[in-house]
Design an enzyme around this catalytic site. Structure first.
Site: not given
Length: 407
Positions: A183, A194, A402, A407
């Site tokens: 991923k 990440t 981003n 949110t």
């Protein structure tokens, strides 16, 4: 870079981490991510497997990474890995570390394996504590049956697609399989990002040789991709080799070591390329091949600098054959080369020759930059070393994604 025509392995259609013998995987939705998305995944080997890992160089190292590193270091073996998405369990202090240990224990207990043979990984928001009631109840619901596709989905965050690959290669007259899932979409600039990757194989190979192979392969795959120049707190690559193929033990003196290494490198490079292509908001995969460099390190520096350049990435997005941005990135890369020897191609269009601009068909070069896969070739005329780096273009959607990630 491995050329397909030279490969001695077979790509397995719809291959994944369970393609090698003795591996299972699955995923479940436990309520960490919104909209009932899969957010807990696991990989399990029937028997303890030789294991190796590489980890982020970010000074802030997430709790699950520390726990997994401890497990791998214990005796070089793993039997299972559990992964949650949605929350990274990074920058979470002592509570976060305790939660990672609790996650490992619950997983080991559920599978009935030794504690030190269990590994954990997390990806998602930084600075948020895990919902341990959801994690523990989810782990306790893990069953033997599972789907590899569900594992590949459960480890995603902002990714738009799963990333899986597997190959088969004959060693000592027996088929060996190597599979993987990964991923990664944003916060990608490895010396490790990440980025999580999990590779499985049924080959017989000791963990020290596996670790050696993984580190060498990482330099030519995961560490040669970039999306946005940010190196994460959680990136990790784990490899498990359970030996169920029954080949003679693999090491550099084995007559077919290079064949196995090539297959292993292909899996890692394909996972890396899939991550680069799926960069947040990306529309194109950018491949930069640097040839005739003085050293491999110089070639890597130049390739990585070009794919990391925001100006190059923006030009690719706009299909603007602005070669000045490319040589500028090469110039500040820190590599040693003679500017008056460098030549540059956009696809088949030579745009710079021996450090000077050439007359080229801008429409043709622009058309190449509109393709889904963009190739930039750099010839330094300095030596015989080469390297390839992968990245993506920079679109408006990267900012949108981003700007609203929390949110």
């Amino acid at each position: 870079m491995i050329k397909a025509e030279e490969a001695a392995y077979t790509i397995i259609e719809n291959g994944n981490v369970t393609s090698p013998s003795g591996f299972q995987a699955g995923g479940a939705a436990i309520g960490i991510r919104k909209h009932n998305k899969l957010d807990l995944g696991w990989v399990y080997s029937d028997i303890p497997a030789a294991a190796a890992g590489v980890y982020t160089l970010n000074s802030f190292r997430a709790a699950p990474l520390l726990v997994t590193e401890e497990s791998v270091a214990f005796e070089g073996k793993l039997q299972g890995v559990v992964v949650n998405s949605g929350i990274a369990n990074a920058c979470t202090g002592e509570e976060g570390l305790a939660n990672a240990y609790a996650m490992r224990k619950a997983f080991a207990d559920q599978l009935g394996i030794q504690l030190q043979h269990a590994a954990v990984a997390s990806t998602g928001l930084i600075g948020v504590q895990l919902s341990m009631d959801k994690i523990i109840s989810g782990i306790q619901a893990i069953k033997d049956e599972g789907k590899a596709d569900d594992f590949a989905k459960a480890i995603l965050t902002t990714d738009t697609c799963t990333k899986q690959v597997a190959v088969s290669v004959e060693i000592d007259g027996v088929p060996i399989t190597i599979g993987g899932a990964a991923k990664g979409s944003g916060m990608i600039h490895p010396n490790m990002a990440t980025m999580l990757a999990f590779v499985t194989t049924d080959a017989v190979i000791p963990n020290d040789m596996l670790e050696q192979l993984l580190k060498k392969t990482t330099d030519n795959s995961y560490n040669m991709i970039t999306v946005d120049g940010d190196t994460s707190t959680n990136d990790m690559v784990l490899v498990l080799a359970n030996g169920k193929a029954g080949n003679k033990e693999l090491n550099p003196t084995h007559p077919e070591w290079e064949k196995f290494s090539a297959a292993f490198q292909y899996v890692s490079q394909e996972l890396a390329k899939k991550i680069a292509r799926d960069g947040e908001g990306a529309t194109k995969l950018v491949e930069v091949h640097v040839q005739q460099a003085k050293t491999a390190a110089d070639a890597r520096k130049i390739g990585k600098a070009i794919v990391a350049s925001s100006l190059v990435k923006a030009a690719v997005y706009g299909a603007d054959p602005n070669w000045g941005r490319i040589i500028t990135a090469a110039g500040y890369s820190g590599a040693s080369f003679s500017p008056d020897k460098i030549s540059v191609w956009l696809g088949d269009s030579m745009v710079v020759q021996n450090g000077n601009p050439t007359l080229f068909d801008e429409a043709e070069a622009s058309e190449h930059l509109k393709q889904e896969a963009v190739l930039i070739t750099i010839d330094l005329q300095e030596g015989s070393e080469e390297a390839t780096a992968w990245g993506c273009d920079l679109s408006y959607d990267y900012v949108k994604i981003n700007a609203s990630y929390r949110t």
